[in-house]
Enzyme design. Structure first.
Site, PDB file in Angstrom:
ATOM      1  N   TRP A 157      36.237-155.968 -48.099  1.00  0.00           N
ATOM      2  CA  TRP A 157      36.341-155.412 -49.449  1.00  0.00           C
ATOM      3  C   TRP A 157      36.123-156.465 -50.535  1.00  0.00           C
ATOM      4  O   TRP A 157      35.902-156.123 -51.692  1.00  0.00           O
ATOM      5  CB  TRP A 157      37.725-154.752 -49.650  1.00  0.00           C
ATOM      6  CG  TRP A 157      38.868-155.665 -49.296  1.00  0.00           C
ATOM      7  CD1 TRP A 157      39.536-155.686 -48.107  1.00  0.00           C
ATOM      8  CD2 TRP A 157      39.446-156.697 -50.095  1.00  0.00           C
ATOM      9  NE1 TRP A 157      40.495-156.674 -48.124  1.00  0.00           N
ATOM     10  CE2 TRP A 157      40.461-157.311 -49.335  1.00  0.00           C
ATOM     11  CE3 TRP A 157      39.212-157.164 -51.396  1.00  0.00           C
ATOM     12  CZ2 TRP A 157      41.233-158.370 -49.816  1.00  0.00           C
ATOM     13  CZ3 TRP A 157      39.980-158.215 -51.874  1.00  0.00           C
ATOM     14  CH2 TRP A 157      40.971-158.809 -51.098  1.00  0.00           C
ATOM     15  N   LYS A 181      29.659-150.019 -41.604  1.00  0.00           N
ATOM     16  CA  LYS A 181      30.902-149.429 -42.112  1.00  0.00           C
ATOM     17  C   LYS A 181      31.519-150.379 -43.122  1.00  0.00           C
ATOM     18  O   LYS A 181      31.974-151.465 -42.766  1.00  0.00           O
ATOM     19  CB  LYS A 181      31.896-149.187 -40.973  1.00  0.00           C
ATOM     20  CG  LYS A 181      33.036-148.269 -41.424  1.00  0.00           C
ATOM     21  CD  LYS A 181      34.311-148.479 -40.642  1.00  0.00           C
ATOM     22  CE  LYS A 181      35.054-149.693 -41.054  1.00  0.00           C
ATOM     23  NZ  LYS A 181      35.675-149.650 -42.401  1.00  0.00           N
ATOM     24  N   GLY A 237      35.719-160.676 -41.830  1.00  0.00           N
ATOM     25  CA  GLY A 237      37.087-160.186 -42.005  1.00  0.00           C
ATOM     26  C   GLY A 237      38.069-161.104 -41.295  1.00  0.00           C
ATOM     27  O   GLY A 237      37.794-162.296 -41.108  1.00  0.00           O
ATOM     28  N   SER A 238      39.162-160.528 -40.857  1.00  0.00           N
ATOM     29  CA  SER A 238      40.255-161.370 -40.342  1.00  0.00           C
ATOM     30  C   SER A 238      39.985-161.851 -38.912  1.00  0.00           C
ATOM     31  O   SER A 238      39.252-161.206 -38.143  1.00  0.00           O
ATOM     32  CB  SER A 238      41.566-160.581 -40.372  1.00  0.00           C
ATOM     33  OG  SER A 238      41.571-159.661 -39.310  1.00  0.00           O
ATOM     34  N   GLU A 259      32.399-163.859 -39.112  1.00  0.00           N
ATOM     35  CA  GLU A 259      32.756-164.721 -40.243  1.00  0.00           C
ATOM     36  C   GLU A 259      34.197-164.373 -40.570  1.00  0.00           C
ATOM     37  O   GLU A 259      34.485-163.345 -41.174  1.00  0.00           O
ATOM     38  CB  GLU A 259      31.789-164.441 -41.408  1.00  0.00           C
ATOM     39  CG  GLU A 259      31.733-165.561 -42.411  1.00  0.00           C
ATOM     40  CD  GLU A 259      32.582-165.248 -43.622  1.00  0.00           C
ATOM     41  OE1 GLU A 259      33.775-165.640 -43.592  1.00  0.00           O
ATOM     42  OE2 GLU A 259      32.064-164.633 -44.568  1.00  0.00           O
ATOM     43  N   LEU A 260      35.116-165.242 -40.104  1.00  0.00           N
ATOM     44  CA  LEU A 260      36.539-164.859 -40.077  1.00  0.00           C
ATOM     45  C   LEU A 260      37.352-165.659 -41.090  1.00  0.00           C
ATOM     46  O   LEU A 260      36.807-166.282 -41.996  1.00  0.00           O
ATOM     47  CB  LEU A 260      37.055-165.033 -38.643  1.00  0.00           C
ATOM     48  CG  LEU A 260      36.195-164.326 -37.583  1.00  0.00           C
ATOM     49  CD1 LEU A 260      36.717-164.591 -36.188  1.00  0.00           C
ATOM     50  CD2 LEU A 260      36.105-162.828 -37.847  1.00  0.00           C
TER      51      LEU A 260
HETATM   52  C1  SIN Z   1      33.836-164.450 -48.154  1.00  0.00           C
HETATM   53  O1  SIN Z   1      34.845-164.566 -48.804  1.00  0.00           O
HETATM   54  O2  SIN Z   1      33.875-164.012 -47.002  1.00  0.00           O
HETATM   55  C2  SIN Z   1      32.466-164.795 -48.682  1.00  0.00           C
HETATM   56  C3  SIN Z   1      32.470-165.700 -49.824  1.00  0.00           C
HETATM   57  C4  SIN Z   1      31.092-166.164 -50.226  1.00  0.00           C
HETATM   58  O3  SIN Z   1      30.062-165.634 -49.813  1.00  0.00           O
HETATM   59  O4  SIN Z   1      31.039-167.125 -50.979  1.00  0.00           O
END
Ligand code: SIN
Length: 490
Positions: A157, A181, A237-238, A259-260
């Site tokens: 989000w 999603k 996310g987490s 990407e956590l």
């Molecule tokens: C993120 O918070 O996952 C992405 C931040 C960014 O692209 O700089």
């Protein structure tokens, strides 16, 4: 009240196979404005059946899309890019209203997300394999790059436009089709992007979006994880959810990009330019109200410059304007929801109970405007025993840890299971190389707080995940390598 100059951008149904459809069971999900905690729109609340329909469409579209010349895929992406920029203001208003990011930052996010679409449109035409020098006479060895197939993209989000754009764009550039999603808190931006992709002329089934509530999300995601037609999952996310995805996709051995979470250190050495360090911390810590994975979570300041740095920082932080995201003056908007503000408050209370001192902020504010505002905060005397040292606060709180030597601060900075981003400020060229190499993270900002860019590989190490987004590496993540060996060539 959200009014747009292009009302068609406000969608309330899933996009599956080029059709806007309600969820099969007709369920709805309310979308709330974090500034007021009141519902202002609703979208489809999908389940596993809808998720499977989306995969049917993406799988059917894949053969033609993957065979389409790269230049044609690139042209469609460029058209999508142009439409995103053309609707920047409307998209920014949707982002601010559903996510709470100040409008100025939301406009920046539209440009940031669009830059990935443009980048990958260009990269699509540069997909190259290799011809390898033959080891045996009469043989040719060739290496091809091929799209992996249907990609499931699950997005957070905090950057409702940029995160989905930087997953869908490389997937399409590589020749993959997508089921996506968006987060339950921010589905509208993703749907608006999908409508623009449709206007750009994306063929049916190439981009499919399914929205779902927190309750129904596991059903949607599990349907994708167990479906052997889905060949890749990309998730931001987490860490606990990332681990679940890794475990559950093992049965069909999908390719994964995760990407956590992060727990970024920000180190100010005694030889740093303090003004530059304060600017860098303001830019990286308070972006999106501190709700980014790469936000500094622990600020280490050398003993000899500590008090000076804290004074300069507190002056800047205390002057930040907190307010509804759509107010022009707002620099810090509302946090995304009640759980987020409760966590920030809990971290600050725990830190104070364990000996931290509040220099500025340290409390909820503007409660008459809505329940989700927290004052930008600077704490000193932070220690590793505090919750905010081990866990991402994901809010506008800068805890300052005092340190005395380089080896000690590197040990502390690396003393976390996470390894997404790190930052440090120093003017000593030898130290710069030493520290950059010693930090156990996927990204390092050196005398720079704003590190993300479409041309750079974004991603982490350790429990912050694997895979890269952006740059040429971001395209590789959506392809596999096929080796051809042709013999009998004389
Ligand atoms: C993120 O918070 O996952 C992405 C931040 C960014 O692209 O700089």
């Amino acid at each position: 009240m959200l009014t747009l100059s292009e009302p068609m951008l406000l969608r309330s149904q899933n996009l599956i196979d080029d059709q806007w459809r309600d969820a099969g069971l007709g369920a709805r999900l309310a979308v709330t404005d974090p500034a007021t905690a009141e519902a202002f729109a609703n979208v489809a609340d999908s389940d596993a059946g809808d998720a499977r329909l989306a995969v049917d469409a993406a799988a059917a579209a894949f053969p033609a899309w993957s065979r389409r010349p790269a230049r044609e895929r690139a042209q469609l992406l460029k058209r999508w890019h142009a439409l995103i920029l053309e609707h920047e203001e409307d998209l920014a208003r949707i982002i601010s209203t559903e996510q709470g990011k100040p409008l100025k930052e939301a406009r920046g996010e539209v440009q940031y997300g669009a830059s990935y679409v443009e980048w990958f449109a260009e990269e699509a035409t540069r997909i190259c394999g290799d011809i390898v020098a033959e080891a045996v006479p009469g043989r040719k060895l060739l290496v091809l790059k091929e799209p992996v197939g249907v990609v499931a993209a699950i997005t957070p989000w905090n950057f409702p436009l940029a995160m989905i754009a930087r997953k869908i764009a490389p997937a399409l550039a590589a020749g993959c089709t997508v089921v996506a999603k968006p987060a339950e808190d921010t589905p509208l931006t993703a749907l608006a992007l999908a409508w623009l992709a449709q206007q750009a002329g994306m063929p049916a089934g190439v981009v499919n979006i399914v929205t779902a509530s927190r309750e129904h999300t596991p059903g949607v995601v599990d349907a994708w994880l167990s479906d052997s037609r889905v060949r890749k999952v990309t998730f931001t996310g987490s860490t606990p959810v990332g681990k679940h995805l890794a475990r559950e996709s093992a049965a069909t051995l999908k390719k994964l990009s995760l990407e956590l979470g992060g727990n970024a250190p920000f180190i100010v050495f005694d030889d740093a330019d303090l003004d530059a360090a304060v600017d860098g911390l303001m830019a990286s810590k308070f972006r999106n109200g501190g709700q980014t994975c790469v936000c500094p979570n622990r600020v280490y300041v050398h003993d000899t410059v500590h008090d000076d740095f804290v004074e300069r920082l507190a002056r800047r932080v205390g002057a930040l304007h907190v307010g509804p995201a759509t107010e022009d003056a707002a620099q810090i908007g509302p946090m995304i929801n009640a759980r987020a503000v409760d966590k920030i408050a809990r971290h600050v209370e725990d830190a104070v109970a364990r000996g931290a001192r509040v220099v500025t902020g340290g409390k909820r504010v503007r409660s008459a405007d809505g329940p989700h505002y927290y004052a930008p905060t600077v704490l000193v005397d932070a220690t590793p025993a505090m919750e905010l040292s081990c866990e991402e606060t994901f809010g506008p709180v800068a805890p300052i840890f005092r340190f005395c030597d380089e080896a000690e601060v590197i040990r502390d900075a690396n003393d976390t299971p996470f390894g997404l981003a790190a930052y440090f400020y120093s003017n000593d060229i030898r130290r710069i190389w030493r520290v950059a190499q010693a930090l156990e993270t996927g990204m390092v900002g050196i005398n720079e707080g704003a590190i993300a860019a479409e041309a750079a590989p974004f991603g982490g190490v350790k429990e912050s995940g694997y895979g890269r987004e952006g740059s040429r590496h971001g395209l590789d993540d959506y392809m596999h390598t096929k080796y051809l060996c042709q013999g009998q060539l004389g």
